[in-house]
Motif scaffolding. Structure first.
Motif, PDB file in Angstrom:
ATOM      1  N   ASP A   1       0.907  -1.172   0.088  1.00  9.16           N
ATOM      2  CA  ASP A   1      -0.060   0.148  -0.061  1.00  9.16           C
ATOM      3  C   ASP A   1       0.888   1.293  -0.044  1.00  9.16           C
ATOM      4  OD1 ASP A   1      -1.577   2.390   0.950  1.00  9.16           O
ATOM      5  OD2 ASP A   1      -3.128   0.802   1.300  1.00  9.16           O
ATOM      6  N   LYS A   2       0.967   1.883  -0.949  1.00  7.00           N
ATOM      7  CA  LYS A   2       1.585   2.906  -1.309  1.00  7.00           C
ATOM      8  C   LYS A   2       1.418   4.370   0.051  1.00  7.00           C
ATOM      9  CE  LYS A   2       2.013   3.049  -6.116  1.00  7.00           C
ATOM     10  NZ  LYS A   2       1.769   3.776  -7.508  1.00  7.00           N
ATOM     11  N   LYS A   3       0.128   4.287   0.669  1.00  7.59           N
ATOM     12  CA  LYS A   3      -0.073   5.439   1.504  1.00  7.59           C
ATOM     13  C   LYS A   3       0.684   4.957   2.710  1.00  7.59           C
ATOM     14  CE  LYS A   3      -3.987   7.383  -0.119  1.00  7.59           C
ATOM     15  NZ  LYS A   3      -5.722   7.655   0.169  1.00  7.59           N
TER      16      LYS A   3
ATOM     17  N   PHE B   1       4.484   5.261   2.517  1.00  7.87           N
ATOM     18  CA  PHE B   1       4.789   6.811   2.496  1.00  7.87           C
ATOM     19  C   PHE B   1       4.759   6.988   4.094  1.00  7.87           C
ATOM     20  CE2 PHE B   1       3.903  11.278   2.527  1.00  7.87           C
ATOM     21  CZ  PHE B   1       5.007  11.698   1.716  1.00  7.87           C
ATOM     22  N   ASN B   2       3.804   6.692   4.712  1.00  2.00           N
ATOM     23  CA  ASN B   2       3.645   7.137   6.392  1.00  2.00           C
ATOM     24  C   ASN B   2       4.966   6.647   6.957  1.00  2.00           C
ATOM     25  OD1 ASN B   2       1.368   8.482   5.917  1.00  2.00           O
ATOM     26  ND2 ASN B   2       0.167   7.096   6.093  1.00  2.00           N
TER      27      ASN B   2
ATOM     28  N   LYS C   1       7.892  11.333  -2.306  1.00  2.00           N
ATOM     29  CA  LYS C   1       6.348  11.395  -2.791  1.00  2.00           C
ATOM     30  C   LYS C   1       6.391  11.168  -4.418  1.00  2.00           C
ATOM     31  CE  LYS C   1       3.222  13.729  -0.675  1.00  2.00           C
ATOM     32  NZ  LYS C   1       2.674  14.992  -0.335  1.00  2.00           N
TER      33      LYS C   1
ATOM     34  N   PHE D   1       4.600   7.765  -5.482  1.00  5.73           N
ATOM     35  CA  PHE D   1       3.369   7.828  -6.210  1.00  5.73           C
ATOM     36  C   PHE D   1       3.527   8.147  -7.910  1.00  5.73           C
ATOM     37  CE2 PHE D   1       2.562   8.721  -1.728  1.00  5.73           C
ATOM     38  CZ  PHE D   1       1.429   8.024  -1.491  1.00  5.73           C
TER      39      PHE D   1
ATOM     40  N   GLU E   1      -3.107   2.780  -6.070  1.00  6.42           N
ATOM     41  CA  GLU E   1      -3.029   2.802  -4.734  1.00  6.42           C
ATOM     42  C   GLU E   1      -1.866   1.800  -4.354  1.00  6.42           C
ATOM     43  OE1 GLU E   1      -6.630   2.765  -2.843  1.00  6.42           O
ATOM     44  OE2 GLU E   1      -7.439   4.760  -3.875  1.00  6.42           O
TER      45      GLU E   1
END
Length: 343
Positions: A152-154, A157-158, A174, A178, A183
């Motif tokens: 999961d890219k989010k 990133f987190n 980012k 992305f 996603e």
């Protein structure tokens, strides 16, 4: 070392650093047309790349896609050469110095002085300890379902955001993550993907080592092992890990993930591992047998490329030498009708 990355992006964004990244990226690829074209105007190309990154106009190029079928079918994505320079710069200047020290000792994939052979030997070392301690024990062997495609890219990133406090570096990160509207999924083949994938499952590593306090644990990318004393422990850990992955990383275990008694050995990193010895997987034997049959056919038809054969044969010997394989080598060597030419 600082726990987070601060105020480094600008100081690392130099012509010299990009030139160093280019030299690493072209290693063993210097005769490729796109590398030759880039080097024909090297200084201007690097200055232009530097300008784009500095002014936030850099965009990732178009991927070239192709499939590989060994050991299983996978879609590989390859970027233009200039993007590989960027990935080399990003990983070597920011990711490696900060994140590698955070990895546990027994994470083995894509790391310097580590790899499948070291992971295999470490697994056998752990097995011998467990055998001395308990006699009979259990192995929990897991892997992630479609790992690279499921990241999961989010969430990724987190995880990086917790560690990166340099806004310019975070903004650039980012851009790299992305790079399309999907996603989930990071491209197999990217230099950054190897490290992003390791960083993602480093969360699991620390959960297992620090929260579950499992002493004998090894991970090689998305394949991992836990050696525990009882069947009940193995069953409990399988459920806990499955829930952790789903709730925290949005990942699923492959249905092949299971636990079993130590007498069955461990199929790991291309070998079948036991406390007393190490064997070659049947798939590896079938593969070389098929190749030898084809080589013999080509030889009989005066169409054999000996250079390719020697490369392939000695690569196979390099793999089997880490196992108890003397008689296996002799068995397959005797099947080669031109063996006197490659010994």
């Amino acid at each position: 070392m600082s726990k987070t990355i601060k105020k480094v992006f600008q100081s690392k964004l130099t012509f010299t650093k990009l030139l160093e990244a280019h030299k690493r990226a072209k290693k063993n690829k210097g005769n490729r047309p796109e590398v030759i074209r880039f080097e024909m105007d090297l200084e201007s190309n690097l200055i232009n790349l530097l300008y784009k990154i500095k002014n936030k106009t850099y965009k990732i190029g178009k991927y070239r896609e192709f499939k590989v079928y060994e050991p299983k079918e996978r879609l590989i994505k390859s970027l233009p050469y200039i993007d590989r320079i960027v990935h080399q710069w990003y990983v070597e200047e920011f990711i490696k110095p900060h994140f590698l020290p955070k990895f546990i000792k027994d994470s083995y994939a894509c790391l310097q002085n580590k790899g499948g052979h070291q992971a295999m030997k470490r697994a056998q070392y752990f097995m011998r300890i467990m055998k001395r301690k308990y006699g009979k024990y259990y192995i929990l062997k897991c892997d992630i379902k479609k790992y690279f495609y499921s990241i999961d890219k989010k969430i990724l990133f987190n995880i990086l955001k917790r560690n990166i406090k340099d806004k310019k570096l975070l903004d650039f990160t980012k851009v790299l993550i992305f790079d399309n509207e999907e996603e989930k999924g990071i491209p197999i083949g990217n230099y950054t993907s190897q490290f992003f994938a390791n960083i993602y499952l480093n969360e699991l590593d620390h959960f297992i080592k620090e929260r579950l306090r499992v002493k004998y644990y090894i991970r090689y990318m998305d394949d991992f092992l836990l050696l525990v004393s009882t069947k009940e422990e193995a069953k409990t850990y399988l459920n806990i890990i499955s829930n952790y992955l789903k709730e925290n990383l949005d990942l699923e275990l492959n249905v092949k993930s299971k636990y079993y008694p130590n007498k069955m050995g461990i199929d790991f990193c291309g070998y079948r591992i036991y406390e007393s010895h190490i064997l070659i997987r049947n798939r590896c034997k079938k593969k070389i047998k098929k190749k030898i049959k084809y080589w013999n056919y080509l030889y009989n038809n005066n169409n054999l490329n000996f250079f390719n054969v020697i490369q392939s044969w000695y690569s196979w010997l390099g793999h089997i030498k880490h196992a108890n394989s003397y008689y296996l080598k002799q068995k397959y060597l005797n099947k080669i009708i031109f063996r006197d030419k490659i010994e």
